[in-house]
Structure formats: C-alpha cells, structure tokens
Design a protein around this motif. Structure first.
Motif, mmCIF file in Angstrom:
data_model
loop_
_atom_site.group_PDB
_atom_site.id
_atom_site.type_symbol
_atom_site.label_atom_id
_atom_site.label_comp_id
_atom_site.label_asym_id
_atom_site.label_seq_id
_atom_site.Cartn_x
_atom_site.Cartn_y
_atom_site.Cartn_z
ATOM 1 N N ILE A 62 0.862 -1.179 0.000
ATOM 2 C CA ILE A 62 0.000 0.000 0.000
ATOM 3 C C ILE A 62 0.898 1.229 0.000
ATOM 4 N N VAL A 63 0.733 2.083 -1.010
ATOM 5 C CA VAL A 63 1.477 3.343 -1.083
ATOM 6 C C VAL A 63 0.524 4.460 -0.682
ATOM 7 N N ILE A 64 0.912 5.217 0.330
ATOM 8 C CA ILE A 64 0.050 6.301 0.829
ATOM 9 C C ILE A 64 0.518 7.617 0.230
ATOM 10 N N GLY A 65 -0.244 8.116 -0.747
ATOM 11 C CA GLY A 65 0.100 9.374 -1.415
ATOM 12 C C GLY A 65 0.250 9.195 -2.909
ATOM 13 N N GLY A 66 -0.520 9.963 -3.673
ATOM 14 C CA GLY A 66 -0.497 9.853 -5.132
ATOM 15 C C GLY A 66 0.260 10.980 -5.802
ATOM 16 N N GLY A 67 1.362 11.390 -5.164
ATOM 17 C CA GLY A 67 2.225 12.402 -5.781
ATOM 18 C C GLY A 67 3.386 11.742 -6.509
ATOM 19 N N ALA A 68 4.409 12.526 -6.832
ATOM 20 C CA ALA A 68 5.541 12.026 -7.619
ATOM 21 C C ALA A 68 6.235 10.845 -6.923
ATOM 22 N N ALA A 69 6.562 10.988 -5.639
ATOM 23 C CA ALA A 69 7.297 9.925 -4.923
ATOM 24 C C ALA A 69 6.449 8.664 -4.788
ATOM 25 N N GLY A 70 5.183 8.832 -4.437
ATOM 26 C CA GLY A 70 4.289 7.681 -4.272
ATOM 27 C C GLY A 70 4.086 6.925 -5.571
ATOM 28 N N PHE A 71 3.847 7.662 -6.649
ATOM 29 C CA PHE A 71 3.647 7.027 -7.955
ATOM 30 C C PHE A 71 4.897 6.290 -8.399
ATOM 31 N N PHE A 72 6.057 6.924 -8.197
ATOM 32 C CA PHE A 72 7.299 6.318 -8.661
ATOM 33 C C PHE A 72 7.586 5.035 -7.897
ATOM 34 N N LEU A 95 3.577 -8.786 -6.895
ATOM 35 C CA LEU A 95 3.233 -7.843 -5.837
ATOM 36 C C LEU A 95 1.953 -7.101 -6.232
ATOM 37 N N LYS A 96 0.999 -7.082 -5.343
ATOM 38 C CA LYS A 96 -0.241 -6.342 -5.591
ATOM 39 C C LYS A 96 -0.065 -4.935 -5.006
ATOM 40 N N VAL A 97 -0.144 -3.925 -5.859
ATOM 41 C CA VAL A 97 0.178 -2.554 -5.431
ATOM 42 C C VAL A 97 -1.056 -1.655 -5.514
ATOM 43 N N THR A 98 -1.310 -0.915 -4.440
ATOM 44 C CA THR A 98 -2.428 0.036 -4.399
ATOM 45 C C THR A 98 -1.938 1.379 -3.890
ATOM 46 N N ILE A 99 -2.346 2.455 -4.587
ATOM 47 C CA ILE A 99 -2.064 3.819 -4.135
ATOM 48 C C ILE A 99 -3.316 4.363 -3.447
ATOM 49 N N LEU A 100 -3.147 4.909 -2.247
ATOM 50 C CA LEU A 100 -4.239 5.594 -1.558
ATOM 51 C C LEU A 100 -3.958 7.100 -1.610
ATOM 52 N N GLU A 101 -4.848 7.848 -2.233
ATOM 53 C CA GLU A 101 -4.689 9.308 -2.331
ATOM 54 C C GLU A 101 -5.863 9.977 -1.635
ATOM 55 N N ASP A 157 1.255 -6.092 3.463
ATOM 56 C CA ASP A 157 2.544 -6.667 3.874
ATOM 57 C C ASP A 157 3.613 -5.580 3.944
ATOM 58 N N PHE A 158 3.470 -4.584 3.062
ATOM 59 C CA PHE A 158 4.423 -3.474 2.999
ATOM 60 C C PHE A 158 3.646 -2.168 2.879
ATOM 61 N N ILE A 159 4.200 -1.114 3.472
ATOM 62 C CA ILE A 159 3.620 0.231 3.325
ATOM 63 C C ILE A 159 4.731 1.186 2.929
ATOM 64 N N CYS A 160 4.433 2.047 1.974
ATOM 65 C CA CYS A 160 5.334 3.166 1.682
ATOM 66 C C CYS A 160 4.548 4.457 1.931
ATOM 67 N N ILE A 161 5.005 5.242 2.888
ATOM 68 C CA ILE A 161 4.345 6.521 3.175
ATOM 69 C C ILE A 161 4.994 7.610 2.326
ATOM 70 N N ALA A 162 4.197 8.157 1.408
ATOM 71 C CA ALA A 162 4.671 9.214 0.505
ATOM 72 C C ALA A 162 3.614 10.324 0.478
#
Length: 408
Positions: free
Chosen positions: A5-15, A27-33, A158-163
């Motif tokens: 789960i990527v938190i943030g739909g800006g440049a860093a989150g998208f990349f 890997l199943k990837v989801t962006i939360l904006e 399983d993984f989180i990226c805070i962006a």
C-alpha cells in the motif's frame, strides 16, 4: 501474493508504486490518495512544464543543493540519481532537455507528458488507485499492517510506503509518530519576502540578473536573479535564501532585514575605486540617461531618487554626500522584511520524519520492518530547480527496489 500500500499519489508515491509493480509482478500494489487529484505538484511545477530534475550529475555537487538531508542523500543517490531519472523517462519515450540554468523539462514543455507516462505505467503494471481515501491509523500485528481508512474501512498490507508529501502542521504527522517515528517540526521553505507598501514595489516586474542578498545578523547569503513584485522580492536568489534559512527565518517570525547588492560581486570598495573613472568618463552626461551598470533603467532612476539625485544631474556635478548615498544603495540597500508569501503553489516544507530512523539505501524504517518512506514526508528538502523532484524519484525508486526484493 503480497500487498504493497502506497500512501500518497504524488511524484514519490507514484514512482514507488509503478516501479515496485514492474520489478515484482507478484506484488499487488495500491495507491491511496486522500484528495481527488493525482500528481498535482507535477502538474503545476515549472509553470505547468514540470521541472523534472536538474542537469547535475556529480553526487557531491548534487547533495549541496539540499539544505536538509545532505548526508542521507549521498547514500541514496548512489542507488538512483539524475542520470537514472533521465534514462528512466527516456526508456518510456519521454526525452528531457536542459535549459541554460540546468533545470530539466520534458521536450514537450508540458507536465502532462510526465503525468501520462506515470499513469501509463500504473495501468500497464496493474497498480490500483483509490482516490479520496485518507489514512487515519496504521498498526502492525506480526508481519501484517492494518490500515484504517475513511473510505475502505480496515485494509491489510505486507508493505507500506508513506509518501504523503510535506505536511504543514505537526499534528498532521500523528498517525506516523504513533508508529514510533520522531518528527522534525515542519516549517515553510521556498517562499518570497514581503515588504508591504515599500516604494520599490511600484517597480513590480523589474528584475536584476545577478544580485547578492545577505540576511542581517546571520551567515545567510545568496547570489542570483532577483525579481521585484507588487508585495516585495522574489526570484531564484530569494527562493534559495528561504530554503537555506527556513528554520532561522521561522524562528524570527519572518521579521528580519536584508542587504541587497544590486551589482552582484561589485563591492562597496571596488565601486569607490572605480567611481572617479565613471565621473570622468560620463562627466558631461546626465545621470538619468547614462550610467555604467547593467541595471534596468526604472531601477536606476528609483535609486537616484532614493539618493536625492535629480536625473538631470551631470556626473561631473555630483555632490559627495549624494555619491556616498548612491554607492551605499547600489551595494548594500537595506530592506525590512515583514512576512512571506508561498511561491506560487510549489509549497515545500522543511521538516518531517527524522532521517536517523530511515535506511538511506532502501528507505525502510529502522524501527518498523516493512514500513518505507518516500519524498517530502521525510526531513529532506531541496532548493528550487528540480531538486525536490529528484529526491522524489530517488526515494520512490529506492523504496520500490527494496520492497520488490523483499516480496520475492
């Protein structure tokens, strides 16, 4: 199949999202904006052209463009730097070109080119995007994260990226600090200097290519192009100063004085030495129409007026008291600053998650395994010129690579 789960739909989150999905197809990837807009800073950056990066390839020189985060970025840039950014976009059909000041833009000079490229990657690698989805709380049990959201309820990862970008208020970091991460309190960076009702603001739109500004009582000093606006002073030299002085100027409550040298590197001593030559050379000329400095005529006439010199005064007739005043104004013009204005919509904050708790090569938390960070949510910020985007691409890619590897 593991979840990122990527938190943030800006440049860093998208990349982070598109690269993780590409590097590990399992890997199943989801962006939360949380807003209803994606890549909003990408869209408006560089006047809608997207200042994607900066033509600076040596890491020791590159890290000097970051008032906060220099040591951390030395290690991060070894993994992914300016050259990698240029090649990454070129491999996807987006060529970048450099302008004379080193700023790099897509050849199309349109930020939509960058946005379209990232959205295409997201579609190709099946990245799911959830808009208007705000994260309220994150907890971890064993190896799984539980993410509490306003729209999707409780979701697992399983993984989180805070962006989530630069957050302007300390309390907005609460959901991150609850995970154990210390936060450096946020203050604005990249802002212009306000001088309400100062007579010089009547010259709005006038610019000087090479001025030097010092902030009185500090070591802060910068050189570059200066723009007079209807509220005060702006331009690259002011923006750079605001970045380097972000914390000091916040402590001063944005009330301080500056000295402007309109002539750049020509000091008071040099000018006094050269002045007799100018007087002799232009002796019969009126000061308002003939002068040896590369200054806009409106500014020159303003400075003459400030020094109580008539534009019709001939160089040979100039009184020493007026001459001294003019030299002082040219090389050390004092202004009192009262407040700031955010530079367009390119709001940048100094502050965020403290870097001592993050691994620079992988962007993984040292405190919570499986938790990663990317972009401005960390206590990293660059001066204007494409450096903040370069950090977004670097941190996003480094996090993506590490997550993709961990998920194998």
């Amino acid at each position: 199949m593991k979840n990122l789960i990527v938190i943030g739909g800006g440049a860093a989150g998208f990349f982070c999202a598109v690269n993780a999905a590409r590097l590990n197809p399992n890997l199943k990837v989801t962006i939360l904006e949380k807003s209803n807009k994606l890549l909003s800073k990408v869209k408006i950056s560089g006047g809608g052209r997207c200042n994607t990066t900066h033509q600076l390839f040596e890491i020791p020189a590159l890290v000097k463009k970051y008032p906060r985060g220099e040591q951390f970025l030395k290690k991060a840039f070894h993994q992914f730097n300016t050259l990698h950014t240029i090649n990454w976009f070129a491999d996807r059909g987006v060529e970048l070109h450099a302008e004379s000041d080193g700023r790099m833009f897509p050849v199309s000079n349109n930020s939509e080119t960058i946005i379209a490229c990232l959205l295409k990657e997201a579609t190709q690698f099946k990245v799911k995007i959830e808009m208007q989805t705000e994260v309220k709380k994150i907890t971890k049990q064993d190896t799984k994260f539980q993410i509490e959201t306003n729209k999707l309820g409780l979701i697992e990862a399983d993984f989180i990226c805070i962006a989530s970008g630069g957050l302007p208020k300390m309390e907005m970091f609460n959901w991150i600090s609850q995970l154990g991460h210390a936060i450096q309190s946020p203050v604005p960076s990249l802002f212009t200097f306000n001088m309400p009702k100062h007579p010089i603001t009547t010259l709005m739109g006038v610019s000087v290519n090479n001025a030097v500004i010092k902030i009185s009582g500090t070591k802060l000093k910068e050189q570059g192009a200066l723009l007079i606006t209807h509220w005060g002073l702006s331009g690259p030299v002011v923006l750079k100063l605001s970045a380097w002085g972000a914390r000091q100027l916040a402590d001063m409550n944005y009330q301080f004085s500056i000295q402007v040298n309109w002539l750049g590197e020509i000091t008071d001593a040099i000018l006094r030495t050269d002045w007799s030559f100018y007087r002799e050379q232009f002796s019969a000329n009126k000061m308002g129409s003939k002068y040896p400095f590369a200054l806009p005529s409106r500014l020159w006439l303003f400075l003459l007026e400030e020094a109580a010199i008539s534009a019709d005064t001939r160089w040979g007739e100039l009184k020493s008291s007026n001459q001294n005043k003019l030299i002082q104004l040219l090389t050390s013009h004092l202004f009192n600053i009262n407040g700031k204005t955010t530079f367009k919509e390119e709001f940048v904050t100094s502050g965020g998650v403290q870097l001592s708790t993050i691994h620079p090569q992988t962007m993984e938390s040292k405190l919570v395994p499986g938790l990663y960070f990317a972009g401005e949510v960390m206590d990293v910020d660059g001066i204007t010129g494409g450096f903040n985007f370069q950090h977004a691409w670097t941190s996003g890619f480094n996090a993506a690579s590490a997550i993709a590897q961990s998920a194998l």
